[in-house]
Design a protein around this motif. Sequence first.
Motif, PDB file in Angstrom:
ATOM      1  N   ILE A  95     -36.513 -31.920  90.587  1.00  0.00           N
ATOM      2  CA  ILE A  95     -37.119 -31.211  91.721  1.00  0.00           C
ATOM      3  C   ILE A  95     -36.855 -32.024  92.989  1.00  0.00           C
ATOM      4  N   PRO A  96     -35.708 -31.824  93.635  1.00  0.00           N
ATOM      5  CA  PRO A  96     -35.415 -32.565  94.866  1.00  0.00           C
ATOM      6  C   PRO A  96     -36.399 -32.187  95.975  1.00  0.00           C
ATOM      7  N   SER A  97     -36.862 -33.165  96.696  1.00  0.00           N
ATOM      8  CA  SER A  97     -37.808 -32.911  97.781  1.00  0.00           C
ATOM      9  C   SER A  97     -37.282 -33.444  99.116  1.00  0.00           C
ATOM     10  N   TYR A  98     -36.950 -34.730  99.143  1.00  0.00           N
ATOM     11  CA  TYR A  98     -36.388 -35.356 100.340  1.00  0.00           C
ATOM     12  C   TYR A  98     -35.256 -36.296  99.910  1.00  0.00           C
ATOM     13  N   VAL A  99     -34.381 -36.599 100.848  1.00  0.00           N
ATOM     14  CA  VAL A  99     -33.406 -37.665 100.650  1.00  0.00           C
ATOM     15  C   VAL A  99     -33.449 -38.579 101.866  1.00  0.00           C
ATOM     16  N   ALA A 100     -33.233 -39.857 101.632  1.00  0.00           N
ATOM     17  CA  ALA A 100     -33.130 -40.806 102.731  1.00  0.00           C
ATOM     18  C   ALA A 100     -31.804 -40.573 103.450  1.00  0.00           C
ATOM     19  N   VAL A 101     -31.817 -40.617 104.774  1.00  0.00           N
ATOM     20  CA  VAL A 101     -30.606 -40.360 105.546  1.00  0.00           C
ATOM     21  C   VAL A 101     -30.466 -41.381 106.672  1.00  0.00           C
ATOM     22  N   ARG A 102     -29.270 -41.448 107.210  1.00  0.00           N
ATOM     23  CA  ARG A 102     -29.036 -42.260 108.405  1.00  0.00           C
ATOM     24  C   ARG A 102     -28.131 -41.480 109.338  1.00  0.00           C
ATOM     25  N   HIS A 103     -28.276 -41.749 110.623  1.00  0.00           N
ATOM     26  CA  HIS A 103     -27.478 -41.038 111.620  1.00  0.00           C
ATOM     27  C   HIS A 103     -26.067 -41.598 111.637  1.00  0.00           C
ATOM     28  N   MET A 104     -25.081 -40.686 111.540  1.00  0.00           N
ATOM     29  CA  MET A 104     -23.676 -41.095 111.516  1.00  0.00           C
ATOM     30  C   MET A 104     -22.972 -40.542 112.749  1.00  0.00           C
ATOM     31  N   PRO A 105     -22.336 -41.407 113.535  1.00  0.00           N
ATOM     32  CA  PRO A 105     -21.552 -40.902 114.665  1.00  0.00           C
ATOM     33  C   PRO A 105     -20.321 -40.169 114.164  1.00  0.00           C
ATOM     34  N   ARG A 106     -19.761 -39.349 115.011  1.00  0.00           N
ATOM     35  CA  ARG A 106     -18.553 -38.615 114.643  1.00  0.00           C
ATOM     36  C   ARG A 106     -17.463 -39.599 114.235  1.00  0.00           C
ATOM     37  N   PRO A 107     -16.907 -39.455 113.012  1.00  0.00           N
ATOM     38  CA  PRO A 107     -15.844 -40.369 112.571  1.00  0.00           C
ATOM     39  C   PRO A 107     -14.634 -40.288 113.495  1.00  0.00           C
ATOM     40  N   SER A 108     -14.049 -41.436 113.803  1.00  0.00           N
ATOM     41  CA  SER A 108     -12.908 -41.442 114.718  1.00  0.00           C
ATOM     42  C   SER A 108     -11.621 -41.008 114.028  1.00  0.00           C
ATOM     43  N   THR A 109     -11.464 -41.346 112.757  1.00  0.00           N
ATOM     44  CA  THR A 109     -10.228 -41.010 112.040  1.00  0.00           C
ATOM     45  C   THR A 109     -10.484 -40.246 110.750  1.00  0.00           C
ATOM     46  N   ILE A 110     -11.602 -40.502 110.097  1.00  0.00           N
ATOM     47  CA  ILE A 110     -11.880 -39.867 108.808  1.00  0.00           C
ATOM     48  C   ILE A 110     -12.368 -38.431 109.012  1.00  0.00           C
ATOM     49  N   LEU A 111     -11.822 -37.510 108.233  1.00  0.00           N
ATOM     50  CA  LEU A 111     -12.290 -36.128 108.250  1.00  0.00           C
ATOM     51  C   LEU A 111     -13.184 -35.880 107.033  1.00  0.00           C
ATOM     52  N   ARG A 112     -14.248 -35.131 107.258  1.00  0.00           N
ATOM     53  CA  ARG A 112     -15.139 -34.776 106.157  1.00  0.00           C
ATOM     54  C   ARG A 112     -14.488 -33.676 105.318  1.00  0.00           C
ATOM     55  N   PRO A 113     -14.409 -33.853 103.997  1.00  0.00           N
ATOM     56  CA  PRO A 113     -13.837 -32.802 103.145  1.00  0.00           C
ATOM     57  C   PRO A 113     -14.644 -31.515 103.244  1.00  0.00           C
ATOM     58  N   LEU A 114     -14.033 -30.416 102.824  1.00  0.00           N
ATOM     59  CA  LEU A 114     -14.681 -29.112 102.860  1.00  0.00           C
ATOM     60  C   LEU A 114     -14.778 -28.549 101.454  1.00  0.00           C
ATOM     61  N   VAL A 115     -15.946 -28.019 101.106  1.00  0.00           N
ATOM     62  CA  VAL A 115     -16.117 -27.304  99.847  1.00  0.00           C
ATOM     63  C   VAL A 115     -16.966 -26.069 100.117  1.00  0.00           C
ATOM     64  N   ILE A 116     -16.621 -24.970  99.468  1.00  0.00           N
ATOM     65  CA  ILE A 116     -17.326 -23.703  99.667  1.00  0.00           C
ATOM     66  C   ILE A 116     -17.842 -23.201  98.324  1.00  0.00           C
ATOM     67  N   TYR A 117     -19.118 -22.817  98.288  1.00  0.00           N
ATOM     68  CA  TYR A 117     -19.725 -22.231  97.103  1.00  0.00           C
ATOM     69  C   TYR A 117     -20.313 -20.874  97.478  1.00  0.00           C
ATOM     70  N   GLY A 118     -20.735 -20.145  96.460  1.00  0.00           N
ATOM     71  CA  GLY A 118     -21.438 -18.898  96.723  1.00  0.00           C
ATOM     72  C   GLY A 118     -20.597 -17.661  96.460  1.00  0.00           C
ATOM     73  N   ILE A 119     -21.078 -16.539  96.964  1.00  0.00           N
ATOM     74  CA  ILE A 119     -20.491 -15.241  96.675  1.00  0.00           C
ATOM     75  C   ILE A 119     -19.115 -15.112  97.332  1.00  0.00           C
ATOM     76  N   ASN A 120     -18.136 -14.585  96.602  1.00  0.00           N
ATOM     77  CA  ASN A 120     -16.782 -14.297  97.112  1.00  0.00           C
ATOM     78  C   ASN A 120     -16.049 -15.528  97.633  1.00  0.00           C
ATOM     79  N   LYS A 121     -16.414 -16.708  97.150  1.00  0.00           N
ATOM     80  CA  LYS A 121     -15.777 -17.927  97.676  1.00  0.00           C
ATOM     81  C   LYS A 121     -14.267 -17.958  97.400  1.00  0.00           C
ATOM     82  N   ASP A 122     -13.837 -17.413  96.244  1.00  0.00           N
ATOM     83  CA  ASP A 122     -12.415 -17.454  95.912  1.00  0.00           C
ATOM     84  C   ASP A 122     -11.584 -16.594  96.863  1.00  0.00           C
TER      85      ASP A 122
END
Length: 301
Positions: A95-122
């Motif tokens: 039963i997830p409730s909270y997660v600890a987080v930290r503020h991240m500035p926009r990466p200068s070179t690294i791109l965040r990967p993309l993943v899509i879930y849900g209806i009609n994703k294919d």
Amino acid sequence: PNVYIQALFNWVATSSDEIDFEIRDILIVKEFKNANDWVATNIRTNDTGIIPSCARFEEFFKTTEHWSQKQELAKAANDLATQAREDAVAEALSIPSYVAVRHMPRPSTILRPLVIYGINKDEVFPLVAKRLLDKFSLVQPIMCTSRPIRENEEQGVQYDFVSMEEMMKRHEEKKFVEVGRFNKNMYGTAVDAITGPASRGKLVLMQNHPTAIRRLQMNANLHPIVVYISPSDRIQGRDTKDAEFLRLQYWFLFTHVVEDGSAVQVADRIASLVVKAQESDFWAVTPGMLPHTIPSSKQSI
């Protein structure tokens, strides 16, 4: 010191000293007051007051229909093999409730990967990729396998071909975000098959199980953009049930939720939010543990 957390559920205040918050709101915990209550400020609303502790939310969750649904998922997991069953049951009953987080500035070179879930994703995913081609260099991670290389295949093109012994060694060293067996061979997606291209400024298009997302967050400090396409009321059938299962089990991993529509409309919305997310600061999940004590009113959960 203050602790920053992200809420994984919506909450409506139950008393005058509590505050409301929405799923994905960032809260600054000022005080872990007791087993039931924490004192926090909602960054979005700037309200300060009591929020439920992890343990108190778990008790509340178990009074809702969602807990019954999770118990059904746990029963279904009993059909799996021994180790997989144990993992699946534990995951279904979490039963997830909270997660600890930290503020991240926009990466200068690294791109965040993309993943899509849900209806009609294919149907939607290729349309999204087409819309992003003029903005990013797109890649898919090359999987690793113990399957023998076939005629007309090249090492490092179709797969990273290695021995079964090497696959087992990498698995034990936790070098995969996802691994499984098919026809007596092992297949896996290596952590560095995602982090490597991402660190070189490429947009990695992931098609992995949601548990791979958490492994990337915790073990590689890489935080994908996770989009969930929410089914509309007009859609019924197996695809809707699968999408609802994902929402029930993994809602806490979604960074963005997009309402269903035509494939073209949904793809346009997702492509737009991906561009914006790559250019924005964000809150990243950290391995930090939050207090989890049994509420004083109960001796067992």
